[in-house]
Design an enzyme around this catalytic site. Sequence first.
Site, short mmCIF file in Angstrom:
data_model
loop_
_atom_site.label_atom_id
_atom_site.label_comp_id
_atom_site.label_asym_id
_atom_site.label_seq_id
_atom_site.Cartn_x
_atom_site.Cartn_y
_atom_site.Cartn_z
N ASP A 53 -29.63 -33.82 13.69
CA ASP A 53 -28.34 -34.03 14.13
C ASP A 53 -27.39 -35.16 13.11
O ASP A 53 -27.05 -36.13 13.45
CB ASP A 53 -27.88 -34.37 15.65
CG ASP A 53 -28.17 -33.28 16.36
OD1 ASP A 53 -28.47 -32.14 16.04
OD2 ASP A 53 -28.32 -33.69 17.76
N HIS A 143 -19.93 -15.36 -3.83
CA HIS A 143 -19.27 -16.71 -4.17
C HIS A 143 -20.23 -17.74 -4.02
O HIS A 143 -21.12 -17.53 -3.16
CB HIS A 143 -17.75 -16.93 -3.64
CG HIS A 143 -18.16 -16.84 -2.13
ND1 HIS A 143 -17.63 -15.96 -1.36
CD2 HIS A 143 -18.40 -17.77 -1.32
CE1 HIS A 143 -17.75 -16.19 -0.09
NE2 HIS A 143 -18.23 -17.30 0.12
N ASP A 216 -21.91 -9.93 3.59
CA ASP A 216 -20.36 -10.64 3.56
C ASP A 216 -19.38 -10.30 2.29
O ASP A 216 -20.09 -10.14 1.13
CB ASP A 216 -20.58 -12.20 3.51
CG ASP A 216 -19.53 -12.92 3.70
OD1 ASP A 216 -18.84 -12.68 4.73
OD2 ASP A 216 -19.14 -13.54 2.63
N GLU A 245 -19.63 -5.81 5.56
CA GLU A 245 -18.50 -6.24 5.99
C GLU A 245 -17.38 -5.84 5.01
O GLU A 245 -17.06 -6.40 4.08
CB GLU A 245 -18.27 -7.83 6.28
CG GLU A 245 -17.01 -8.33 6.75
CD GLU A 245 -16.57 -9.53 6.06
OE1 GLU A 245 -15.91 -10.25 6.98
OE2 GLU A 245 -16.84 -9.74 5.01
#
Length: 509
Positions: A53, A143, A216, A245
Amino acid sequence: MTKRALALLLIPFLFFYALPAQAAVEKEGRKWQDESIYFIMVDRFNNGDSSNDYEVNVKDPKAYHGGDFKGIIQQLDYIKEMGFTAIWLTPIFKNEPGGYHGYWVEDFYKVEEHFGTLEDFKKLVKEAHKRDMKVILDIVVNHTDYHHPWLNDPDKKDWFHEKKDVLNWKDQKEVENGWLFGLPDLAQENPEVKQYLIDMAKWWIKETDIDGYRLDAVKHVPKTFWKEFSKEVKSVKEDFLLIGEVWDNDPRFIAEYGKYGIDAFIDYPFYREASKTLSNIDQSMQPLYDVWLRNKTFYKNPYLLGTFLDNHDTVRFTRLALQNKQYPVTRIKMGLTYLFTAPGIPIMYYGTEIALDGGEDPDNRRLMNFRTDKEIIDYIKKLGELRNTLPSLTRGDFELLYEKNGMAVFKRTYKNETAVIAINNTSKSQKVRIDNKQLEPNKELRGLLAGDLVRGNKDGYDIILDRETAEVYVLADKSGINIPFIAVLIAIYVAFGFFLYFAKKRRKE
């Protein structure tokens, strides 16, 4: 409550009539169209390891919230119990600071440290496979992150297109070469870039044994690249799925990419109609059926389209229901009923099962809460069991028998199994007559979702549904006097009677 409990007890007996078709499916083998997908944004799902975390701030919607691989492993049984057979994860690659969502890739070969280690991810895949669940990984090849080291590498200056944002979205060349939201656009026509991305995609399959990629930003990458990419990637693992997508509302445009090796697509035209129709009441369901008719025309295999009510890039379905002044729980039930029973691969975004609210990005990516009401979860379990037991719901044809202002009846047939799906998405109770030309006469419709029973007569079948409810029937021979079945019913009622008697006696004491 008694009626619901009885319906649940009857389901195993009613499923007996679906066994012949189910046996045929088992013989043919499981197909991708038989799957149902639970979509997880890794950082926002479940924190199973506090040691990673770093700079976590759950109050900041654009910061890391602590979700990780160990957290997903802890909840695999929860996902499977709802009936889902696959999970789709947002990108797990190392991102630049702030890339909690995974789409700002800094290193394509490393795991984002907030999510755990490569070994943690391998364990996640193994644990999913132990439960007969498949794992789909989101992959980005269009990208890099905003500050990628390659941008300052003289040897890689031709790895990117000229810095220029996409302005004319109707110019396909600009869509493919422009920088999407300012993200450096990779030049896939460069042989070195192409080979790097293909090698990287193959490496992750070999290294982790994942089962599919969600691709993507497909339309921002040249089709020639996808043709070679798909051929190479599929050479690594048999039946590896590529689901793309292509964010567009024209099915002809989306379907074109199927010619270049992409197996399936996220169905945005479906989403546009479903999010509008099912988030409100008294809305005609004809537009949803029209989407299916178009899909049959344009796609090689329309059963492989990923159908959804919302995702990480859209406003939450719960928010749409609230905007329409509707009770989100009921709207979600109606929406998921259609999603799980109509053709396509249902994809449910995490949090839908608790009616998680959310507006525009990043508000639609709130932290999951596992301590909430289970009403929708229990409903999904029934839908999941039906979809996984009745092959007509994953492989059957799809016919609209009746529709009026939101009251719709559909029929799906696969081999010797016929399912009838009735959805009353209106504000009043409805009675619908299905004649003997639409359904085989002198049989009965056995409800598996709510336990209804409709016997055919000389005029057909009368289906009666309360407002905002649904039922999934199987067509079967009239049962007549079934002594073993009646004996079981009597036993259930007697046992329930004893339970009530002793409960009442205990309260008095």
